[in-house]
Design an enzyme around this catalytic site. Structure first.
Site, PDB file in Angstrom:
ATOM      1  N   GLY A 149      37.962  24.325  -9.456  1.00 18.61           N
ATOM      2  CA  GLY A 149      36.708  23.674  -9.075  1.00 18.61           C
ATOM      3  C   GLY A 149      35.547  24.056  -9.988  1.00 18.61           C
TER       4      GLY A 149
ATOM      5  N   GLU B 235      32.521  33.329  -8.691  1.00 19.08           N
ATOM      6  CA  GLU B 235      33.602  33.858  -7.844  1.00 19.08           C
ATOM      7  C   GLU B 235      34.008  35.253  -8.323  1.00 19.08           C
ATOM      8  OE1 GLU B 235      35.568  29.518  -6.694  1.00 19.08           O
ATOM      9  OE2 GLU B 235      36.542  30.740  -8.205  1.00 19.08           O
TER      10      GLU B 235
END
Ligand code: 5RP
Length: 218
Positions: free
Chosen positions: A96, A102
């Site tokens: 994504g 992240e």
């Protein structure tokens, strides 16, 4: 079927949220299911640190307080999915395009809880292209380095990351020494981060099947 499995693993993950905690939240369709489930227990957490603008918008929609990572020194838990996770709990992430944030949030979290459906749990990484976020000016120079590694670089068209950068999807990479490869790619000038999560890998894994959710830890 995969949506059903994503939802069931998201529901299971709710049991791992410490009360009164601030939690790290990943990105993607599995995490979107998780955020929805989280909204039902939002009164029992203090807030969340999102890894993407999409996750942030969804958290806001459900009135879950957003916390700035710079106000914290650590997080108890980070919940995210992966594109693939192997039997050593190493992951390929970034399908994504949210890999950099992240990775940052995972790096300051005591526990990385990975939630996947059965299709993503593999003995060995299985030809999933490895994303790399690059500073725009370095698109061609990084691509040439990817070729030297035996990879086939593919520029992700019409996609700009939340950090204003580009993504190259690296096909055909031979991932034998995953930690070495992660460090090597990270060191290429222009690379912001690579979607190999093999240095900071998952601590806990939930995998959903049609009739069950398995819990795995090393
Ligand atoms: C986003 C990610 C996601 O975790 C990964 O792409 C899996 O997404 P999905 O839950 O939609 O299958 O790394 O950067």
């Amino acid at each position: 079927m995969f949506d059903t499995l994503k939802k069931s693993v998201a529901i299971s993950a709710i049991n791992y949220i410490p009360k009164n905690s601030i939690i790290g939240i990943g990105s993607g369709s599995t995490v979107n299911f998780f955020i929805k489930e989280l909204s039902f227990i939002s009164h029992s957490i203090q807030g969340a640190v999102p890894s993407s603008s999409v996750s942030e918008a969804l958290l806001k929609k459900f009135n879950i307080p957003i916390v700035d990572l710079n106000t914290l020194t650590s997080l108890d838990i980070y919940i995210d999915s992966a594109d693939q996770i192997n039997y050593s709990m190493e992951m390929i992430k970034g399908g994504g395009g949210a890999l950099t944030r992240e990775k940052i949030i995972a790096s300051v979290s005591k526990t990385f809880l990975c939630i996947v459906d059965q299709s993503k749990y593999v003995k060995k990484f299985d030809n999933f292209p490895v994303p790399v976020e690059v500073i725009p000016i370095s698109l061609n120079s990084v691509s040439r380095e990817v070729v030297k590694l035996g990879g086939i670089p593919e520029y992700r068209k019409n996609f700009i990351t939340d950090n204003g950068n580009y993504i190259i999807d690296m096909h055909n990479l031979c991932i034998n020494n995953s930690v070495f490869l992660e460090k090597h790619i990270n060191n290429i000038p222009g690379v912001v981060s690579v979607g190999l999560f093999c240095i900071r890998k998952a601590d806990l894994l939930l995998v959903s099947y049609v009739n069950k959710v398995d819990k795995i830890s090393l």
